[in-house]
Write an enzyme that holds these catalytic residues in place. Structure first.
Site, mmCIF file in Angstrom:
data_model
loop_
_atom_site.group_PDB
_atom_site.id
_atom_site.type_symbol
_atom_site.label_atom_id
_atom_site.label_comp_id
_atom_site.label_asym_id
_atom_site.label_seq_id
_atom_site.Cartn_x
_atom_site.Cartn_y
_atom_site.Cartn_z
ATOM 1 N N LYS A 11 0.828 -1.214 0.000
ATOM 2 C CA LYS A 11 0.000 0.000 0.000
ATOM 3 C C LYS A 11 0.865 1.268 0.000
ATOM 4 O O LYS A 11 2.073 1.214 0.265
ATOM 5 C CB LYS A 11 -0.941 -0.042 1.208
ATOM 6 C CG LYS A 11 -1.932 -1.220 1.144
ATOM 7 C CD LYS A 11 -2.948 -1.158 2.287
ATOM 8 C CE LYS A 11 -3.959 -2.294 2.181
ATOM 9 N NZ LYS A 11 -4.995 -2.208 3.248
ATOM 10 N N ARG A 104 2.516 -6.590 8.868
ATOM 11 C CA ARG A 104 1.831 -5.411 9.425
ATOM 12 C C ARG A 104 2.427 -4.997 10.769
ATOM 13 O O ARG A 104 2.518 -3.814 11.072
ATOM 14 C CB ARG A 104 0.324 -5.672 9.522
ATOM 15 C CG ARG A 104 -0.358 -5.548 8.148
ATOM 16 C CD ARG A 104 -1.798 -5.980 8.179
ATOM 17 N NE ARG A 104 -2.511 -5.599 6.958
ATOM 18 C CZ ARG A 104 -3.669 -6.138 6.591
ATOM 19 N NH1 ARG A 104 -4.234 -7.070 7.338
ATOM 20 N NH2 ARG A 104 -4.256 -5.747 5.481
ATOM 21 N N ASN A 114 -2.064 0.315 6.680
ATOM 22 C CA ASN A 114 -1.550 -0.942 7.222
ATOM 23 C C ASN A 114 -0.669 -1.727 6.252
ATOM 24 O O ASN A 114 -0.603 -2.949 6.300
ATOM 25 C CB ASN A 114 -2.698 -1.794 7.782
ATOM 26 C CG ASN A 114 -3.735 -2.154 6.741
ATOM 27 O OD1 ASN A 114 -3.591 -1.800 5.573
ATOM 28 N ND2 ASN A 114 -4.767 -2.873 7.145
ATOM 29 N N HIS A 117 -2.096 -5.401 1.474
ATOM 30 C CA HIS A 117 -3.384 -6.071 1.290
ATOM 31 C C HIS A 117 -3.152 -7.554 1.052
ATOM 32 O O HIS A 117 -2.155 -7.927 0.443
ATOM 33 C CB HIS A 117 -4.098 -5.470 0.076
ATOM 34 C CG HIS A 117 -5.234 -6.309 -0.433
ATOM 35 N ND1 HIS A 117 -6.476 -6.281 0.135
ATOM 36 C CD2 HIS A 117 -5.305 -7.213 -1.437
ATOM 37 C CE1 HIS A 117 -7.273 -7.135 -0.517
ATOM 38 N NE2 HIS A 117 -6.586 -7.702 -1.479
#
Ligand code: ATP
Ligand code: MG
Length: 139
Positions: A11, A104, A114, A117
């Site tokens: 991300k 994470r 976070n 994905h």
């Protein structure tokens, strides 16, 4: 439908922080083979389509904004029991609840930002992989 593949994307927060390489290293060391990989950026509309399942949730607009705020690194991955094993590797949605040594726990900033994905089913892994990659880009 292949049951040994999952889909992931690093991300914007993790890409921006320069953590893509460290995360990919963890993924490969955990036994996943990279089938497809690229660096790209979602438009807000594409982020909205990708996370359409969450369109009724209060965090949906923020999520679309965040997911289109910078570059991402989507990947298709292959491994026996890929979907479940990858969810174990990334850890809980909220990094405060993530196990030690998960991606994470190591790299996420918050429940929203976070880091990564992971698909939640074989069916969604295939849909999400096809969202980003043509068959000819999958090796
Ligand atoms: P992902 O689908 O990205 O792998 P997940 O399956 O662990 O994450 P979901 O419930 O599918 O979690 O939520 C999708 C994403 O929406 C989360 O990864 C996070 O970025 C964001 N999100 C989830 N819950 C919240 C929340 N309560 N507040 C803000 N953002 C949230
Ligand atoms: Mg999810």
């Amino acid at each position: 439908m292949p049951t040994n593949r999952t889909f992931t994307m690093i991300k914007p927060d993790a890409v921006q922080d320069g953590n893509s390489g460290a995360i990919i290293k963890m993924i490969e060391e955990a036994g996943f083979r990279i089938v497809a990989l690229k660096k790209t950026q979602l438009t807000p509309a594409n982020a909205g389509a990708f996370y359409a399942v969450h369109s009724e949730r209060p965090f949906y607009n923020d999520l679309c904004q965040y997911m289109s705020s910078g570059a991402i690194v989507p990947m298709i991955l292959e491994k026996e029991n890929a979907v479940a094993d990858f969810r174990t590797l990334i850890g809980a949605t909220n990094p405060a609840n993530a196990d030690e040594r998960t991606i994470r726990k190591l790299f996420a900033k918050s429940i929203e930002q976070n880091a990564i994905h992971g698909s939640d089913s074989d069916e969604n892994a295939q849909i999400e992989g096809n969202f980003f990659f043509a068959q000819t880009e999958q090796f």
